[in-house]
Scaffold this motif. Structure first.
Motif, mmCIF file in Angstrom:
data_model
loop_
_atom_site.group_PDB
_atom_site.id
_atom_site.type_symbol
_atom_site.label_atom_id
_atom_site.label_comp_id
_atom_site.label_asym_id
_atom_site.label_seq_id
_atom_site.Cartn_x
_atom_site.Cartn_y
_atom_site.Cartn_z
ATOM 1 N N VAL A 171 29.238 39.564 51.569
ATOM 2 C CA VAL A 171 30.068 40.611 50.969
ATOM 3 C C VAL A 171 29.414 41.072 49.664
ATOM 4 O O VAL A 171 28.841 40.270 48.924
ATOM 5 C CB VAL A 171 31.497 40.098 50.709
ATOM 6 C CG1 VAL A 171 32.310 41.093 49.893
ATOM 7 C CG2 VAL A 171 32.201 39.805 52.025
ATOM 8 N N TYR A 172 29.480 42.351 49.380
ATOM 9 C CA TYR A 172 28.912 43.039 48.209
ATOM 10 C C TYR A 172 27.406 43.302 48.346
ATOM 11 O O TYR A 172 26.835 44.018 47.522
ATOM 12 C CB TYR A 172 29.158 42.285 46.897
ATOM 13 C CG TYR A 172 30.601 41.972 46.596
ATOM 14 C CD1 TYR A 172 31.568 42.959 46.642
ATOM 15 C CD2 TYR A 172 31.003 40.682 46.255
ATOM 16 C CE1 TYR A 172 32.906 42.676 46.367
ATOM 17 C CE2 TYR A 172 32.334 40.386 45.969
ATOM 18 C CZ TYR A 172 33.277 41.385 46.038
ATOM 19 O OH TYR A 172 34.593 41.086 45.757
ATOM 20 N N SER A 173 26.725 42.714 49.337
ATOM 21 C CA SER A 173 25.285 42.950 49.509
ATOM 22 C C SER A 173 25.061 44.084 50.505
ATOM 23 O O SER A 173 25.996 44.543 51.178
ATOM 24 C CB SER A 173 24.583 41.678 49.976
ATOM 25 O OG SER A 173 25.099 41.237 51.220
ATOM 26 N N HIS A 174 23.797 44.521 50.625
ATOM 27 C CA HIS A 174 23.503 45.665 51.487
ATOM 28 C C HIS A 174 22.065 45.573 51.974
ATOM 29 O O HIS A 174 21.238 44.847 51.399
ATOM 30 C CB HIS A 174 23.731 46.980 50.736
ATOM 31 C CG HIS A 174 23.864 48.170 51.635
ATOM 32 N ND1 HIS A 174 22.940 49.188 51.664
ATOM 33 C CD2 HIS A 174 24.818 48.495 52.538
ATOM 34 C CE1 HIS A 174 23.328 50.103 52.540
ATOM 35 N NE2 HIS A 174 24.468 49.700 53.086
ATOM 36 N N TRP A 188 31.403 35.629 41.155
ATOM 37 C CA TRP A 188 30.510 34.678 41.814
ATOM 38 C C TRP A 188 29.735 35.314 42.961
ATOM 39 O O TRP A 188 28.898 34.655 43.579
ATOM 40 C CB TRP A 188 31.304 33.493 42.348
ATOM 41 C CG TRP A 188 32.033 32.704 41.301
ATOM 42 C CD1 TRP A 188 31.959 32.851 39.947
ATOM 43 C CD2 TRP A 188 32.976 31.640 41.526
ATOM 44 N NE1 TRP A 188 32.780 31.959 39.312
ATOM 45 C CE2 TRP A 188 33.418 31.199 40.259
ATOM 46 C CE3 TRP A 188 33.484 31.023 42.666
ATOM 47 C CZ2 TRP A 188 34.341 30.170 40.112
ATOM 48 C CZ3 TRP A 188 34.409 29.997 42.522
ATOM 49 C CH2 TRP A 188 34.827 29.573 41.254
ATOM 50 N N GLY A 189 30.027 36.563 43.294
ATOM 51 C CA GLY A 189 29.368 37.204 44.426
ATOM 52 C C GLY A 189 30.129 36.938 45.710
ATOM 53 O O GLY A 189 31.354 37.067 45.773
ATOM 54 N N LEU A 237 25.744 28.254 47.853
ATOM 55 C CA LEU A 237 24.607 28.782 47.093
ATOM 56 C C LEU A 237 23.314 28.654 47.882
ATOM 57 O O LEU A 237 23.216 27.859 48.832
ATOM 58 C CB LEU A 237 24.476 28.027 45.769
ATOM 59 C CG LEU A 237 25.711 28.046 44.850
ATOM 60 C CD1 LEU A 237 25.458 27.214 43.609
ATOM 61 C CD2 LEU A 237 26.098 29.472 44.478
ATOM 62 N N ASP A 238 22.308 29.423 47.491
ATOM 63 C CA ASP A 238 20.976 29.290 48.085
ATOM 64 C C ASP A 238 20.268 28.096 47.472
ATOM 65 O O ASP A 238 20.504 27.730 46.318
ATOM 66 C CB ASP A 238 20.162 30.560 47.842
ATOM 67 C CG ASP A 238 20.782 31.787 48.498
ATOM 68 O OD1 ASP A 238 21.535 31.612 49.471
ATOM 69 O OD2 ASP A 238 20.512 32.912 48.025
ATOM 70 N N GLY A 268 25.469 34.403 49.299
ATOM 71 C CA GLY A 268 26.199 34.355 48.042
ATOM 72 C C GLY A 268 25.699 35.335 47.001
ATOM 73 O O GLY A 268 26.452 35.727 46.109
ATOM 74 N N ASN A 269 24.436 35.743 47.099
ATOM 75 C CA ASN A 269 23.808 36.582 46.080
ATOM 76 C C ASN A 269 23.784 38.041 46.534
ATOM 77 O O ASN A 269 23.047 38.397 47.453
ATOM 78 C CB ASN A 269 22.384 36.093 45.828
ATOM 79 C CG ASN A 269 21.705 36.845 44.689
ATOM 80 O OD1 ASN A 269 22.238 37.818 44.162
ATOM 81 N ND2 ASN A 269 20.525 36.392 44.304
#
Length: 709
Positions: free
Chosen positions: A558-561, A579-580, A610-611, A623-624
């Motif tokens: 979520v929030y990434s593209h 937190w992403g 997390l990574d 997460g990022n």
């Protein structure tokens, strides 16, 4: 400081008798005395004013002891005309108790009249009246004005005939400052702690308020909560200029015929100690600034705040700030503030500025041009649009009518990663946000949200097509091609179970795939997030005690593209949850204030995936937001929250203190933060650690500091 929007304006003053609601002139119909029948609009308003003042003049009896001593003074009366047409005194400000008693007696004799109406329905209306002692009739007041006008005209004529300097400049006089900001369209600085003071009043059953889109303006809040009156209740008795400015008032104030302004110093001075620490365990924040607020006429308001800051924080916060540093050599980005430079050998220098210009031509329209932040939500977090990231330029249009408030926000954002920096210039991207709030019933509010983010590809610039205000129009277009940009949909709800208990929530849909959801295989394409929360006002019958519980769930990616530059972020920070993605979070908050004393307690428990970011595992576990979700994705199905380096986070935060000056929300406080983090596998950047951070300070609480990373 080229990010600062220059605003140099000044402004506003109320009439002798006027409604507490700054949009009162736009009410469908004023209360009506029998002598005012068949009058409309301003004629009806003037007639109402005359009738009230005449009644007071004819019935008010100045106490004999004050007559004997030739008393001169001013009485301020706040009263309302109820929806049944009855007069009711809410508050009287006078130096002598006998004047207060007499004022109440006179208003008890007021006749019952036809109440104010809105859309044809009876409603109550608040007013303020100033009574001069000795009493003056309307005739004598008008004669005095005419005499002064004649003196001025004769003076100007005489000066012109004798070729002397005109007295025009000297004739501009200031008035007693009457805190017009509390009825203006100026935004109330968004602080979770301060907004809790009026949250209960604005969320009463049947209230036609819209609290989700923040910051709120003073005029919106004034309909339900009188900030000026509450400040008077806790005002300290002070006779000296310094005492008044320290405990109760703005430092510099000015009010003229049709303008006003205030000027205040802003400070955030904190000293603390944190353990463990790799270098010095001493922490500090040293912020000095200035805030300039004002108004011009009834339609235009402005605020600008400029800060200069240095600071060193607890180790975990310093590491996070440095992990999101920009390209170009600067060491960090202070979350919520902006790019920081080195200060000495172990601290940061981080200037900042916020500004807003508000234009309100009617009760329906409010236009804002600013440099700052916005927030959409009724809870502590917002999954849709939060104030976590640093400030940005924006244009914001609020349209309010019937049971609807529609907010359109257009912004200019920055991507500061080295991959998109060209010739030492950061990449620009744009975003448009639409939020429609509807009061379905006296208990239920529904909100519809849409965001669209696009990059400045091919010198595309700000695409004027996105000025289309129709919600969901651009989202449909974006869903047809991810190369157009990044679109997300959202929904909010609020249910007022009673005047003491509210439930609220959010649902965010980010490139949601119904086909993959139906398959039940936990596809990575199921990019959604949701929030559920509850508030308990005046909990356990303890006045001013607010309890809040909140749960936030954010799926991986979520929030990434697929085009990183069009992710849901700004200055290497998320525009949604801080937190992403790939997280579960539970928050419990208690806020209490009594007089000038306050206590805020918060507990946060979360699970993050997390990574690893090691030579043996470079996978992107979701997460990022600043990673391309098509690169190094380990799974297409079986994607669950907490995948990757599963990490638990526990944070307890306690603050308590004393409000020094309500005009600037300046507080003396102490703070204790305990943070414990436990990853499944220790890595160079994330490892098991327990932090205790103690601070004391003096702060103007006009924006939210978030230390829960």
């Amino acid at each position: 400081m080229n990010r600062i929007l220059p605003f140099f304006l000044i402004f506003l003053v109320p009439f002798i008798l006027k409604a507490q609601d700054s949009n009162s002139k736009n009410k469908e119909r004023y209360p009506e005395f029998p002598n005012c029948k068949n009058l409309q609009f301003e004629a009806l308003q003037n007639c109402f004013n005359i009738e009230v003042q005449n009644f007071v003049f004819n019935n008010f009896q100045v106490p004999e002891n004050l007559k004997t001593n030739s008393y001169k003074g001013l009485i301020t009366v706040v009263f309302e005309v109820s929806d049944t047409g009855k007069f009711k005194v809410i508050y009287v400000d006078a130096l002598d108790q006998s004047l207060i008693t007499e004022t109440k007696r006179v208003f008890e004799k007021m006749p019952t009249i036809n109440p104010a109406t809105f859309n044809g329905n009876p409603t109550y209306e608040k007013f303020t009246l100033k009574i001069s002692i000795p009493l003056q009739s309307l005739t004598s007041i008008q004669q005095e004005k005419d005499a002064n006008k004649e003196i001025l005209v004769n003076s100007i004529s005489k000066q012109q005939n004798t070729k002397q300097p005109l007295p025009e400049l000297d004739s501009i006089k200031s008035k007693k400052f009457e805190n017009p900001q509390y009825k203006s369209h100026l935004n109330i600085p968004f602080s979770h702690s301060f907004y809790a003071h009026f949250d209960a009043e604005m969320n009463q059953l049947g209230a036609n308020s819209h609290t989700t889109s923040k910051p709120l303006s003073y005029s919106e809040v004034a309909k339900y909560y009188d900030i000026e009156l509450e400040n008077k209740k806790i005002a300290k008795t002070a006779t000296t200029w310094l005492g008044k400015k320290l405990w109760n008032e703005n430092l510099v104030t000015f009010q003229g015929e049709d303008f006003w302004f205030t000027l205040n110093p802003i400070v955030d001075l904190q000293l603390g100690k944190s353990t463990p620490s790799a270098t010095s365990n001493k922490t500090y924040i040293n912020t000095r600034g200035i805030q300039f607020n004002g108004g011009l006429g009834k339609e235009l308001n402005f605020t600008t705040t400029i800060y200069e800051s240095q600071g060193r924080f607890a180790d975990y916060f310093n590491r996070y700030a440095e992990s999101i540093k920009p390209d170009g050599g600067d060491p960090a980005i202070i979350p919520g503030i902006g790019i920081a430079k080195d200060f000495k050998t172990d601290a940061y220098d981080f200037p900042n500025a916020d500004a807003n210009l508000a234009y309100t031509p009617s009760k329906f329209i409010n236009l804002n041009l600013g440099y700052g932040k916005n927030f959409i939500g009724d809870g502590y977090r917002s999954l849709l649009l939060s104030d976590i990231a640093s400030s940005y330029p924006y244009v914001k249009l609020n349209t309010t009518f019937w049971k609807i408030k529609y907010t359109n926000i257009y912004t200019w954002l920055k991507d500061v990663r080295p991959e998109v920096t060209v010739d030492r210039t950061y990449a620009t991207k744009f975003a448009a946000f639409h939020y429609l709030s509807i009061n379905i019933s006296k208990s239920f509010n529904l909100g519809l949200f849409e965001s669209a983010v696009w990059a400045n590809n091919n010198n595309r610039g700000f695409d004027m097509n996105f000025l289309n205000p129709i919600i969901f129009y651009r989202t449909v277009e974006f869903q047809s091609s991810s190369r157009s940009g990044n679109a997300m949909l959202g929904f909010t709800f609020k249910y007022k179970w009673s005047n003491k208990v509210n439930f609220y929530g959010q649902l965010l849909i980010d490139e949601f795939s119904t086909k993959d959801v139906a398959s039940g295989n936990n596809s990575w394409k199921n990019k959604y997030a949701y929030q559920l929360g509850a508030k308990y006002y005046n909990a356990f019958n303890i006045k001013n005690l607010l309890l809040l519980v909140e749960s936030n769930i954010v799926r991986p990616y979520v929030y990434s593209h697929s085009e990183v530059i069009t992710n849901y972020g700004h200055n290497n920070q998320s525009l949604g949850h801080p937190w992403g993605g790939n997280l579960k979070e539970f928050i419990a908050i208690a806020r209490y204030h009594q007089g000038r004393y306050f206590v805020d307690a918060k507990v946060t428990y979360g699970i993050q995936g997390l990574d690893f970011n090691t030579s043996t595992d470079t996978n992107n576990y979701g997460g990022n937001p600043y990673l391309n979700y098509t690169d190094n994705r380990p799974f297409d199905t079986g994607v669950v929250i907490g995948q990757g380096n599963k990490t638990t986070l526990f944070i307890a935060d306690l603050q308590a203190g004393y409000l020094i000056n309500p005009s600037t929300n300046m507080k003396l406080f102490g703070s204790l933060i305990y943070r414990n983090i436990k990853p499944t596998v220790d890595t160079p950047t994330v490892f098991k650690e327990s932090t205790t951070w103690v601070s004391v300070g003096l702060r103007c609480d006009i924006f939210n500091w978030y230390f829960d990373y």
